[in-house]
Design a protein around this motif. Structure first.
Motif, PDB file in Angstrom:
ATOM      1  N   GLY A  65      -2.924  -4.442  -5.564  1.00 36.11           N
ATOM      2  CA  GLY A  65      -3.157  -5.538  -4.647  1.00 36.11           C
ATOM      3  C   GLY A  65      -3.586  -6.828  -5.309  1.00 36.11           C
ATOM      4  N   GLN A  66      -3.747  -6.813  -6.627  1.00 35.84           N
ATOM      5  CA  GLN A  66      -4.143  -8.020  -7.343  1.00 35.84           C
ATOM      6  C   GLN A  66      -2.923  -8.639  -8.036  1.00 35.84           C
ATOM      7  N   ASN A 216      -3.662  -6.095   8.253  1.00 41.63           N
ATOM      8  CA  ASN A 216      -2.885  -4.905   8.581  1.00 41.63           C
ATOM      9  C   ASN A 216      -2.797  -3.964   7.376  1.00 41.63           C
ATOM     10  N   PRO A 217      -3.292  -2.720   7.502  1.00 41.36           N
ATOM     11  CA  PRO A 217      -3.225  -1.797   6.353  1.00 41.36           C
ATOM     12  C   PRO A 217      -1.809  -1.371   6.019  1.00 41.36           C
ATOM     13  N   LEU A 218      -0.838  -1.763   6.836  1.00 41.82           N
ATOM     14  CA  LEU A 218       0.560  -1.454   6.549  1.00 41.82           C
ATOM     15  C   LEU A 218       1.301  -2.650   5.959  1.00 41.82           C
ATOM     16  N   ALA A 223      -4.600  -6.280   0.438  1.00 43.38           N
ATOM     17  CA  ALA A 223      -5.048  -5.779  -0.866  1.00 43.38           C
ATOM     18  C   ALA A 223      -4.830  -4.273  -0.963  1.00 43.38           C
ATOM     19  N   GLY A 224      -4.489  -3.838  -2.146  1.00 44.20           N
ATOM     20  CA  GLY A 224      -4.155  -2.432  -2.341  1.00 44.20           C
ATOM     21  C   GLY A 224      -5.239  -1.474  -1.912  1.00 44.20           C
ATOM     22  N   THR A 229      -1.122   3.796   1.906  1.00 45.70           N
ATOM     23  CA  THR A 229       0.005   4.044   1.010  1.00 45.70           C
ATOM     24  C   THR A 229       0.956   5.034   1.669  1.00 45.70           C
ATOM     25  N   ILE A 230       2.159   4.569   1.926  1.00 42.13           N
ATOM     26  CA  ILE A 230       3.176   5.431   2.518  1.00 42.13           C
ATOM     27  C   ILE A 230       4.101   5.891   1.403  1.00 42.13           C
TER      28      ILE A 230
END
Length: 422
Positions: A65-66, A216-218, A223-224, A229-230
């Motif tokens: 995510g960085q 949104n976590p999707l 950010a990671g 994680t799908i």
């Protein structure tokens, strides 16, 4: 090239006061006392004398995510190039976000669209980009089941609520990151694979309706560490063990129900999905009929298969013999294998042969045998797997009927030879 290397950047540590270092032309890194590293892009829009500054959404770093150094420099170069063309990236981005917010507000004012309604609209109106075709009936049913509550089927079978049912009546524009995360965590405790599937569907519906959920976590921009994680779908092949292949084939030859046994042997020799052979009335899949078998040419054409294409089966002599036997004395519209529930026959075969294979495992057995006998390109054609994204197979590699038929024949001969072994 960046003005500083990654090692040089990492050498700068937090101080009591925030400070900046220059990473590249127009790109600075602000290091806060708490260690937070913010990327700042400085630029001047064509026609203006005012220098502007834009903070990139992602922090600098090598973690999930960085933004890494090279990527940060590339993003800064892109923003500065737009500025030289007279485009202010920050204003364009603000305009986009305002437009999305207005769309969400309009959506909510119009009909208070719930996730259940949004999903129903998606399955009815979604069309594939490459050919404009609608979703298959079974896919639509799978998606809609995700927002249904617990229910009892006509046969009395109790079915649990879908994984998206807890948020099914939530207005789409009011969905929060916390609610999505809670729905996923609850589902993942039951089945991580099905939970990931549900999140893929939810993500598609949100994109379809243009709804943006804060944090949104999707979302790709999240950010990671905060993202769900799908994982890519992974198969669980359970083929017949090679040392038991011959025993399984011999057992199928003496099974109590020869029609059911022929169905399973035909599946093994062709690599078909079971539903492509026996069909499914509920989801609109037609079965192979007697009239579908071209006995003279030794072929069967499966219409509108899972990947929305027709699939030609070029039958090996052993598969054609099975097909001819089941065509004798029957009408063209009759199903080739008139079975209702063949699982008892498969259970009998497995017990006799010492195997535990299930229906889809026969397709895996076909693939496992063929993988040793034919090229990967030929196997992909025989398995009727889509070539989307595979430029070589999709645009350059062609396989003749003779090559394909030889592939199916090689598998059938291998199985027959295994059956001769003690």
């Amino acid at each position: 090239m960046p003005l500083l290397t990654v090692r040089a950047v990492e050498a700068h540590r937090p101080r009591t006061q925030p400070y900046k270092i220059t990473l590249d032309r127009g790109l600075q890194l602000r290091i806060a006392p708490d260690g937070k590293r913010t990327l700042l892009v400085r630029y001047t829009v064509k026609g203006s004398n005012t220098e502007r500054q834009y903070r990139l959404a992602q922090e600098y770093g090598e973690g999930p995510g960085q933004l890494k150094l090279a990527a940060a420099c590339a993003e800064a170069a892109r923003i500065r190039a737009l500025a030289r063309s007279g485009v202010d990236w920050t204003e364009a981005e603000d305009a986009r976000l305002r437009s999305e917010a207005a769309s969400r507000a309009a959506l909510q004012r119009r009909d208070g669209l719930t996730l259940e309604k949004a999903l129903s609209d998606y399955v009815e109106n979604k069309r594939r980009a490459k050919d404009g075709l609608a979703l298959k009936a079974r896919t639509r049913a799978d998606y809609l089941a995700m927002v249904q509550g617990a229910r009892t089927t006509e046969k009395g079978t109790r079915q649990a609520a879908g994984f998206l049912y807890p948020i099914a009546q939530k207005a789409l524009t009011e969905l929060t990151a916390a609610e999505i995360r809670e729905a996923y965590d609850t589902a993942a405790r039951k089945s991580p694979r099905r939970a990931a599937y549900a999140m893929q569907v939810l993500r598609a519906v949100l994109r379809w309706h243009g709804v943006v959920v804060a944090d949104n976590p999707l979302g790709r921009e999240t950010a990671g560490r905060d993202r769900i994680t799908i994982s890519a779908p992974r198969g669980d092949p359970s083929p017949i063990p090679p040392e038991l292949l011959g025993a399984w084939w011999r057992a199928a030859g003496i099974a109590p129900s020869q029609v059911a046994a022929d169905y399973y042997r035909f599946q093994l020799l062709t690599g078909c999905r079971g539903i492509e052979i026996h069909g499914n009335k509920l989801h609109g899949y037609p079965p192979i009929t007697v009239g579908d078998v071209d006995q003279r040419a030794g072929r069967v054409v499966l219409r509108d298969t899972k990947n929305r294409s027709d699939h030609k089966l070029l039958l090996a002599t052993q598969a054609l013999e099975i097909a001819k036997r089941n065509c004798e004395g029957r009408k063209a519209e009759d199903p080739l294998f008139p079975i209702v529930d063949a699982r008892k026959t498969l259970a009998w075969i497995n017990e006799w042969a010492g195997t535990r294979v299930q229906g889809h495992g026969l397709r895996a057995t076909f693939a496992s045998i063929a993988e040793e006998l034919v090229s990967s390109a030929l196997l992909k054609r025989m398995m009727n797997h889509a070539t989307v994204g595979d430029v070589t197979l999709g645009h350059y590699v062609a396989k003749s009927e003779a090559q394909l038929r030889a592939g199916w024949q090689a598998v059938a001969d291998f199985v027959e030879e295994a059956a001769k072994q003690p």
